[in-house]
Design a protein around this motif. Structure first.
Motif, PDB file in Angstrom:
ATOM      1  N   TYR A  49       0.835  -1.207   0.000  1.00 24.12           N
ATOM      2  CA  TYR A  49       0.000   0.000   0.000  1.00 24.12           C
ATOM      3  C   TYR A  49       0.870   1.258   0.000  1.00 24.12           C
ATOM      4  CZ  TYR A  49      -2.752   3.794   2.084  1.00 24.12           C
ATOM      5  OH  TYR A  49      -3.334   5.009   2.366  1.00 24.12           O
ATOM      6  N   LEU A  50       1.887   1.276   0.844  1.00 21.08           N
ATOM      7  CA  LEU A  50       2.738   2.463   0.959  1.00 21.08           C
ATOM      8  C   LEU A  50       3.542   2.708  -0.315  1.00 21.08           C
ATOM      9  CD1 LEU A  50       3.950   2.006   4.640  1.00 21.08           C
ATOM     10  CD2 LEU A  50       2.232   3.629   3.787  1.00 21.08           C
ATOM     11  N   LEU A  51       3.957   1.655  -0.999  1.00 18.04           N
ATOM     12  CA  LEU A  51       4.660   1.829  -2.266  1.00 18.04           C
ATOM     13  C   LEU A  51       3.760   2.480  -3.310  1.00 18.04           C
ATOM     14  CD1 LEU A  51       6.736  -1.462  -2.773  1.00 18.04           C
ATOM     15  CD2 LEU A  51       7.600   0.817  -2.239  1.00 18.04           C
ATOM     16  N   ARG A  52       2.479   2.211  -3.220  1.00 16.95           N
ATOM     17  CA  ARG A  52       1.535   2.768  -4.178  1.00 16.95           C
ATOM     18  C   ARG A  52       1.216   4.233  -3.888  1.00 16.95           C
ATOM     19  NH1 ARG A  52      -0.356   2.225  -9.168  1.00 16.95           N
ATOM     20  NH2 ARG A  52      -0.369  -0.050  -8.934  1.00 16.95           N
ATOM     21  N   VAL A  53       1.099   4.583  -2.616  1.00 18.50           N
ATOM     22  CA  VAL A  53       0.607   5.927  -2.291  1.00 18.50           C
ATOM     23  C   VAL A  53       1.711   6.978  -2.194  1.00 18.50           C
ATOM     24  CG1 VAL A  53      -1.389   4.986  -1.072  1.00 18.50           C
ATOM     25  CG2 VAL A  53       0.685   5.561   0.225  1.00 18.50           C
ATOM     26  N   ALA A  54       2.967   6.562  -2.126  1.00 16.38           N
ATOM     27  CA  ALA A  54       4.065   7.530  -2.015  1.00 16.38           C
ATOM     28  C   ALA A  54       5.038   7.350  -3.168  1.00 16.38           C
ATOM     29  CB  ALA A  54       4.792   7.362  -0.685  1.00 16.38           C
ATOM     30  N   GLU A  55       5.429   8.451  -3.765  1.00 16.36           N
ATOM     31  CA  GLU A  55       6.424   8.419  -4.840  1.00 16.36           C
ATOM     32  C   GLU A  55       7.814   8.342  -4.203  1.00 16.36           C
ATOM     33  OE1 GLU A  55       7.299   8.525  -9.013  1.00 16.36           O
ATOM     34  OE2 GLU A  55       5.344   8.499  -8.022  1.00 16.36           O
ATOM     35  N   PRO A  56       8.577   7.272  -4.490  1.00 19.01           N
ATOM     36  CA  PRO A  56       9.917   7.168  -3.901  1.00 19.01           C
ATOM     37  C   PRO A  56      10.776   8.389  -4.255  1.00 19.01           C
ATOM     38  CG  PRO A  56       9.258   5.104  -4.925  1.00 19.01           C
ATOM     39  CD  PRO A  56       8.250   6.137  -5.339  1.00 19.01           C
ATOM     40  N   PRO A  57      11.721   8.751  -3.363  1.00 17.27           N
ATOM     41  CA  PRO A  57      12.158   8.005  -2.185  1.00 17.27           C
ATOM     42  C   PRO A  57      11.360   8.254  -0.913  1.00 17.27           C
ATOM     43  CG  PRO A  57      13.621   9.855  -2.555  1.00 17.27           C
ATOM     44  CD  PRO A  57      12.643   9.865  -3.687  1.00 17.27           C
ATOM     45  N   ALA A  58      10.455   9.218  -0.861  1.00 13.54           N
ATOM     46  CA  ALA A  58       9.581   9.462   0.294  1.00 13.54           C
ATOM     47  C   ALA A  58      10.329   9.377   1.628  1.00 13.54           C
ATOM     48  CB  ALA A  58       8.426   8.470   0.282  1.00 13.54           C
ATOM     49  N   PRO A  59      11.254  10.285   1.904  1.00 15.33           N
ATOM     50  CA  PRO A  59      12.067  10.199   3.128  1.00 15.33           C
ATOM     51  C   PRO A  59      11.266  10.304   4.419  1.00 15.33           C
ATOM     52  CG  PRO A  59      12.428  12.298   2.013  1.00 15.33           C
ATOM     53  CD  PRO A  59      11.662  11.441   1.060  1.00 15.33           C
ATOM     54  N   ALA A 118      20.300   8.724   7.264  1.00 14.66           N
ATOM     55  CA  ALA A 118      20.458   9.150   8.659  1.00 14.66           C
ATOM     56  C   ALA A 118      21.340  10.384   8.764  1.00 14.66           C
ATOM     57  CB  ALA A 118      21.043   8.004   9.481  1.00 14.66           C
ATOM     58  N   ARG A 119      22.227  10.587   7.785  1.00 14.70           N
ATOM     59  CA  ARG A 119      23.086  11.776   7.786  1.00 14.70           C
ATOM     60  C   ARG A 119      22.373  13.000   7.215  1.00 14.70           C
ATOM     61  NH1 ARG A 119      26.786   8.301   5.208  1.00 14.70           N
ATOM     62  NH2 ARG A 119      26.749   9.664   3.362  1.00 14.70           N
ATOM     63  N   GLY A 120      21.120  12.832   6.832  1.00 13.59           N
ATOM     64  CA  GLY A 120      20.349  13.967   6.341  1.00 13.59           C
ATOM     65  C   GLY A 120      20.218  14.057   4.840  1.00 13.59           C
ATOM     66  N   LEU A 121      20.706  13.051   4.102  1.00 13.81           N
ATOM     67  CA  LEU A 121      20.564  13.056   2.643  1.00 13.81           C
ATOM     68  C   LEU A 121      19.184  12.494   2.291  1.00 13.81           C
ATOM     69  CD1 LEU A 121      24.115  11.792   1.594  1.00 13.81           C
ATOM     70  CD2 LEU A 121      23.291  14.144   1.833  1.00 13.81           C
ATOM     71  N   ARG A 122      18.222  13.377   2.049  1.00 11.31           N
ATOM     72  CA  ARG A 122      16.840  12.959   1.857  1.00 11.31           C
ATOM     73  C   ARG A 122      16.651  12.049   0.644  1.00 11.31           C
ATOM     74  NH1 ARG A 122      12.904  15.506   4.476  1.00 11.31           N
ATOM     75  NH2 ARG A 122      11.472  15.466   2.697  1.00 11.31           N
ATOM     76  N   THR A 124      26.145   9.590  -7.021  1.00  8.19           N
ATOM     77  CA  THR A 124      25.387   8.949  -5.944  1.00  8.19           C
ATOM     78  C   THR A 124      26.210   7.854  -5.280  1.00  8.19           C
ATOM     79  OG1 THR A 124      23.281   9.410  -7.054  1.00  8.19           O
ATOM     80  CG2 THR A 124      23.291   7.651  -5.405  1.00  8.19           C
ATOM     81  N   ALA A 125      26.882   7.034  -6.099  1.00 12.19           N
ATOM     82  CA  ALA A 125      27.711   5.963  -5.553  1.00 12.19           C
ATOM     83  C   ALA A 125      28.818   6.530  -4.667  1.00 12.19           C
ATOM     84  CB  ALA A 125      28.308   5.131  -6.690  1.00 12.19           C
ATOM     85  N   ALA A 126      29.428   7.613  -5.106  1.00  7.43           N
ATOM     86  CA  ALA A 126      30.487   8.235  -4.308  1.00  7.43           C
ATOM     87  C   ALA A 126      29.932   8.751  -2.988  1.00  7.43           C
ATOM     88  CB  ALA A 126      31.136   9.371  -5.095  1.00  7.43           C
ATOM     89  N   ALA A 127      28.742   9.354  -3.027  1.00  4.60           N
ATOM     90  CA  ALA A 127      28.126   9.881  -1.799  1.00  4.60           C
ATOM     91  C   ALA A 127      27.773   8.764  -0.827  1.00  4.60           C
ATOM     92  CB  ALA A 127      26.871  10.678  -2.146  1.00  4.60           C
ATOM     93  N   LEU A 128      27.543   7.564  -1.356  1.00  7.50           N
ATOM     94  CA  LEU A 128      27.220   6.412  -0.512  1.00  7.50           C
ATOM     95  C   LEU A 128      28.472   5.691  -0.019  1.00  7.50           C
ATOM     96  CD1 LEU A 128      24.211   4.860  -2.501  1.00  7.50           C
ATOM     97  CD2 LEU A 128      24.124   6.305  -0.450  1.00  7.50           C
ATOM     98  N   GLY A 129      29.630   6.188  -0.399  1.00  8.42           N
ATOM     99  CA  GLY A 129      30.868   5.550   0.020  1.00  8.42           C
ATOM    100  C   GLY A 129      31.238   4.339  -0.799  1.00  8.42           C
ATOM    101  N   LYS A 130      30.639   4.203  -1.966  1.00  2.00           N
ATOM    102  CA  LYS A 130      30.934   3.072  -2.839  1.00  2.00           C
ATOM    103  C   LYS A 130      32.115   3.398  -3.753  1.00  2.00           C
ATOM    104  CE  LYS A 130      27.135   0.668  -1.712  1.00  2.00           C
ATOM    105  NZ  LYS A 130      27.019  -0.756  -1.348  1.00  2.00           N
ATOM    106  N   THR A 131      32.754   2.364  -4.258  1.00  3.41           N
ATOM    107  CA  THR A 131      33.853   2.540  -5.200  1.00  3.41           C
ATOM    108  C   THR A 131      33.315   2.994  -6.549  1.00  3.41           C
ATOM    109  OG1 THR A 131      35.155   0.802  -4.122  1.00  3.41           O
ATOM    110  CG2 THR A 131      35.749   1.358  -6.382  1.00  3.41           C
TER     111      THR A 131
END
Length: 384
Positions: free
Chosen positions: A16-26, A101-105, A257-264
């Motif tokens: 239900y929540l996937l339907r009613v909110a457009e991701p990412p819906a922080p 959690a660091r505030g990146l909505r 985005t990958a860099a911001a997530l700490g990914k290679t």
């Protein structure tokens, strides 16, 4: 309980929540973390959720199509995968949770995932790499992407991409040709074959790997949805390889985005005259990515530390390798052997700048290695 079950309250709530909110819906994601999916869904339905959550859900909160969505998914062999399931890729998605959690909505983790395909998502992503790039790819880019997809899959890596034209499609096909596992992350419903000409490709991926989306079945593609899904492509693997990308492109967005997530982040260099390589070159110039030119180098970048090491490049060997500076100067001062011609030690010393006594000591040593020959008129380099 099976992911197809329709009487699980948590599963129904997440559908239900996937339907009613457009991701990412922080805001909604934060509410679910606090009170769980069932209570969050009840608050949204009743219009009693916090203002920030209602801003994300009020336009659709009366759109309760849970049974319709679950039935549509089942009709195409798809399932709703939730964080309550053992198959949930908790570790890959932890990067999103931490960033949120660091505030990146924009980094809010998905509430659930619609999955079409037989592969176990969590196990498939334990060794995975995202291969992305331009839709308007060059022949060079598509060749590299296909080779990387094949080689990575052959090495046991799951290839993650977005099923788009160009680089994405080439990477998926390469992995499939190697009979490996590949996962497509969509910006539309898993039952929507987009782009249309990739319908067969998506079906092949769904037969052996997985087609994944946050969006309910039937959701049409939209530009903003592809940008949102890019965070999943970046998060679901150990690293991202950008094969080709314009300066402003979805692939460049995914890399950031990958860099911001700490990914290679890895990038493939291309011709400096190619507009499709400008994004890669900018990533490399700014130090945002590491250059890779082979499957082995990608494996070293995203694989197990100390295990997936790229072999040292093969370098051409010269007969003079290992000579000291003075010995090399003496050797270079000598003419190539032509019959009896040659130089005296005194002349070699003058040409090389090496002291005469040292020249007289070095010439016999070089003769023993076969590098020089003493002729009737003096010393010269050996033709062999």
């Amino acid at each position: 309980m099976s992911p197809l079950a329709t009487d699980d309250p948590a599963r129904r709530a997440r559908a239900y929540l996937l339907r009613v909110a457009e991701p990412p819906a922080p805001a909604l994601a934060a509410l679910v973390d606090v009170c769980g999916p069932v209570e969050a869904a009840a608050r949204v339905r009743a219009g009693e959720a916090p203002r920030s959550v209602m801003d994300e859900t009020s336009a659709r909160r009366e759109s309760d199509f849970v049974d319709v969505d679950l039935a549509a998914a089942q009709a195409v062999g798809a399932r709703l995968l939730t964080p309550e399931d053992p198959e949930w890729p908790e570790w890959p998605l932890l990067a999103l949770r931490n960033a949120h959690a660091r505030g990146l909505r924009w980094a809010a983790p998905p509430l659930a995932l619609w999955v079409r395909g037989p592969t176990g998502v969590d196990s498939a992503l334990r060794r995975s790499v995202s291969v992305i790039g331009a839709r308007a790819a060059t022949g060079y880019g598509e060749h590299v992407a296909a080779e990387f997809g094949y080689g990575l899959a052959e090495a046991g890596m799951t290839v993650v991409s977005g099923a788009a034209y160009g680089i994405d499609g080439a990477a998926h096909r390469g992995a499939l040709n190697a009979e490996g596992t590949t996962i497509a992350v969509l910006g539309c419903g898993v039952d929507v074959r987009y782009p249309a000409s990739h319908a067969r490709l998506l079906d092949r991926i769904g037969e052996t790997g997985a087609v994944i989306s946050e969006y309910p079945p039937g959701t049409p593609p939209a530009k903003h949805r592809f940008l949102v899904r890019n965070r999943l492509i970046a998060a679901l693997s150990a690293g991202t390889v950008v094969v080709e990308a314009g300066v402003r492109s979805g692939a460049r967005n995914t890399a950031s985005t990958a860099a911001a997530l700490g990914k290679t982040v890895l990038a493939v260099p291309g011709p400096i005259t190619s507009a499709m390589s400008l994004g890669c070159h900018e990533l490399l110039r700014t130090g945002s990515a590491t250059v890779v030119c082979s499957v082995a180098e990608v494996l070293e970048g995203v694989g197990q530390v100390g295990v997936d090491l790229a072999p040292e490049p093969t370098r051409p060997k010269r007969t003079t390798d290992g000579l000291g500076d003075q010995a090399l100067r003496v050797h270079e001062a000598l003419p190539l052997g032509k019959g009896p011609s040659g130089l005296s030690p005194e002349r070699v010393a003058a040409l090389s700048g090496v002291p005469l006594a040292r020249v007289r000591a070095l010439l016999p040593e070089l003769e023993m290695t076969g590098l020089v020959v003493r002729g009737e008129e003096g010393w010269h380099r050996s033709r062999s």
